[in-house]
Design an enzyme around this catalytic site. Structure first.
Site, mmCIF file in Angstrom:
data_model
loop_
_atom_site.group_PDB
_atom_site.id
_atom_site.type_symbol
_atom_site.label_atom_id
_atom_site.label_comp_id
_atom_site.label_asym_id
_atom_site.label_seq_id
_atom_site.Cartn_x
_atom_site.Cartn_y
_atom_site.Cartn_z
ATOM 1 N N HIS A 186 0.867 -1.184 0.000
ATOM 2 C CA HIS A 186 0.000 0.000 0.000
ATOM 3 C C HIS A 186 0.906 1.237 0.000
ATOM 4 C CE1 HIS A 186 -2.781 2.938 1.858
ATOM 5 N NE2 HIS A 186 -3.763 2.134 1.504
ATOM 6 N N GLN A 220 -4.505 -4.853 7.144
ATOM 7 C CA GLN A 220 -5.528 -5.801 6.699
ATOM 8 C C GLN A 220 -5.534 -7.069 7.552
ATOM 9 O OE1 GLN A 220 -7.863 -5.240 4.481
ATOM 10 N NE2 GLN A 220 -7.081 -3.296 3.732
ATOM 11 N N LYS A 242 -10.460 -0.287 10.437
ATOM 12 C CA LYS A 242 -10.697 -1.496 9.639
ATOM 13 C C LYS A 242 -11.082 -2.678 10.524
ATOM 14 C CE LYS A 242 -7.277 -0.055 6.259
ATOM 15 N NZ LYS A 242 -7.799 0.254 4.923
HETATM 16 N N1 PMP Z 1 -1.784 -0.764 4.600
HETATM 17 C C1 PMP Z 1 -2.728 -1.519 4.040
HETATM 18 C C2 PMP Z 1 -2.387 -2.914 3.592
HETATM 19 C C3 PMP Z 1 -4.015 -0.994 3.883
HETATM 20 O O1 PMP Z 1 -4.967 -1.735 3.299
HETATM 21 C C4 PMP Z 1 -4.291 0.314 4.325
HETATM 22 C C5 PMP Z 1 -5.667 0.922 4.169
HETATM 23 N N2 PMP Z 1 -6.234 0.785 2.881
HETATM 24 C C6 PMP Z 1 -3.267 1.039 4.920
HETATM 25 C C7 PMP Z 1 -2.040 0.470 5.047
HETATM 26 C C8 PMP Z 1 -3.458 2.429 5.402
HETATM 27 O O2 PMP Z 1 -4.390 2.495 6.423
HETATM 28 P P1 PMP Z 1 -4.815 3.929 6.958
HETATM 29 O O3 PMP Z 1 -5.309 4.691 5.781
HETATM 30 O O4 PMP Z 1 -5.876 3.639 7.954
HETATM 31 O O5 PMP Z 1 -3.590 4.537 7.563
#
Ligand code: PMP
Length: 408
Positions: free
Chosen positions: A123, A204, A227
């Site tokens: 990500h 996740q 999440k």
């Molecule tokens: N890492 C992964 C694998 C994610 O799926 C996400 C959220 N889509 C994030 C990091 C970032 O999370 P956040 O936006 O809550 O910081």
């Protein structure tokens, strides 16, 4: 067999009875953010209605009660991950946790010329902070390849580590696009055997399976409350005690100091050193309630339910001509990204929405991965504890309708 009463669980989530465009909501976007059970909502409301004040400061009843609740939430997170409470830092989200590590551990413990390795399936949250550190601090950023199935390419990992300059391996515990679970214990051992630390992005994974950080031997771990059926604005950074002890602060201000003069300051012990300013108090309480909620259901039955949903989704989507699913790792979880031949992912999502079905479309904050797969965008259905097999059938029916609209 584990009996999983999904209807009972659904009744805990008020939003699931809302209508969308006059249709029953089919929420298949939990990987972006999950819905909230009544227990979380109530815990937050109760805090604001009966036990609210700033924490760690007031010598009065309200502040002491509220500080207890906030610290109690830290205990719950520590028990949830099987680590010590001093190792749990509250941050805003997974993103902030990774930035914190990059800007403190990264600047203090990595030298120019040292290397950080991330994977092709990260990500943006686990890529951009390392690009920033590279540009500010002169460390090298290396990207380890993934295989066609969407797993870490171990031959390439060996190559990336061969010159002995890698000091940190930062990888996802579960891909938000491919659904891949990475073999975290093996990766941690590999990193340690090569003199490197390991950071795992658990945003996740932590939602879907029990995570024992002592068994994994992770050095750093991050996740977001929102999440995990908790509120936004609260996330967790775990760091091994010795590492946190040696790290300088990230943000400066109130609560993170031992003593301050006009000239200089000394730092509080971890975790407070990394919690400058008034924290997300109510949200921390909400996260604690979310952890209680999922633990009462139990990860064994959550994982079994979600495995069954994922198998069902892969099967029904494979049966639709023109649909291609992404991510075929041995160990994969409940996010299924897919393409529909001849229809842009945004059109897929928009037409599904008209039927009350919420999926995500785009690059899912993993733009380099999407391009690496030869795509510009995908649609993604993702599952949670309240997802039903019937909802996946609705998705399949919805996709057939999209095909009809496009004359396919
Ligand atoms: N890492 C992964 C694998 C994610 O799926 C996400 C959220 N889509 C994030 C990091 C970032 O999370 P956040 O936006 O809550 O910081």
């Amino acid at each position: 067999p584990v009996v999983f009463d999904v209807e009972r669980i659904r009744s805990d989530f008020p939003i699931l009875s809302e209508l969308v465009h006059g249709k029953k909501l089919v929420f298949l976007d939990s990987a972006a953010s999950a819905q909230k059970p009544r227990a979380v909502i109530d815990a937050m409301v109760r805090t604001m209605e009966t036990r609210y004040a700033n924490v760690h400061r007031g010598l009065h009843w309200m502040s002491e009660r509220c500080s207890d609740d906030y610290e109690n939430a830290r205990d719950k997170v520590a028990a949830f991950l099987n680590v010590a409470r001093e190792e749990i830092v509250f941050v805003r989200n997974a993103t902030e946790g990774i930035n914190l590590v990059a800007q403190t551990f990264g600047r203090a413990s990595l030298k120019p010329g040292d290397a950080v390795v991330v994977s092709e399936m990260e990500h943006h949250a686990n890529l951009v902070p390392w690009q920033m550190l590279r540009d500010q601090h002169g460390v090298e950023l290396r990207i380890v390849k993934i295989t066609g199935a969407g797993e870490i390419d171990w031959d390439d990992l060996e190559r990336q580590f061969a010159d002995g300059r890698v000091r940190l391996l930062a990888v996802t515990h579960m891909s938000n696009v491919l659904g891949t679970y990475t073999p975290v214990e093996r990766l941690a051992k590999f990193a340690h055997d090569h003199g490197a630390r390991i950071l795992l992005d658990g945003a996740q994974a932590v939602v879907h399976r029990a995570v024992d950080l002592r068994a994994i031997d992770a050095d750093f771990y991050v996740f977001s409350g929102h999440k995990l059926y908790g509120p936004t604005g609260i996330g967790v950074l775990y760091g091994k005690r010795a590492l946190l002890d040696a790290m300088p602060p990230f943000l400066g201000g109130g609560d993170m100091i031992r003593s301050v003069t006009y000239e200089s300051s000394t730092w509080a012990e971890p975790p407070y050193r990394f919690e400058a300013g008034t924290p997300a108090i109510v949200e921390a309480v909400g996260l604690g309630a979310a952890i209680d909620y999922v633990q009462a259901i139990g990860f064994e039955s959550i994982a079994a339910h979600e495995r069954s949903l994922t198998d069902h989704a892969m099967a029904v989507l494979a049966a639709i001509e023109g649909v291609e699913t992404l991510g075929h790792a041995q160990d994969r979880g409940g996010v299924v990204a897919f393409t529909l031949d001849g229809v842009h992912a945004h059109d897929v999502a928009t037409l599904l929405d008209k039927q009350g079905i919420a999926v995500r479309a785009g690059h899912h904050c993993a733009e380099p991965l999407t391009h690496r797969l030869g795509l510009d965008s995908t649609a993604r259905a993702s599952f949670g504890i309240y997802t039903t097999h019937a909802e996946i059938d609705s998705l399949a029916a919805g996709l057939r309708r999209v095909q009809q609209v496009f004359g396919r």
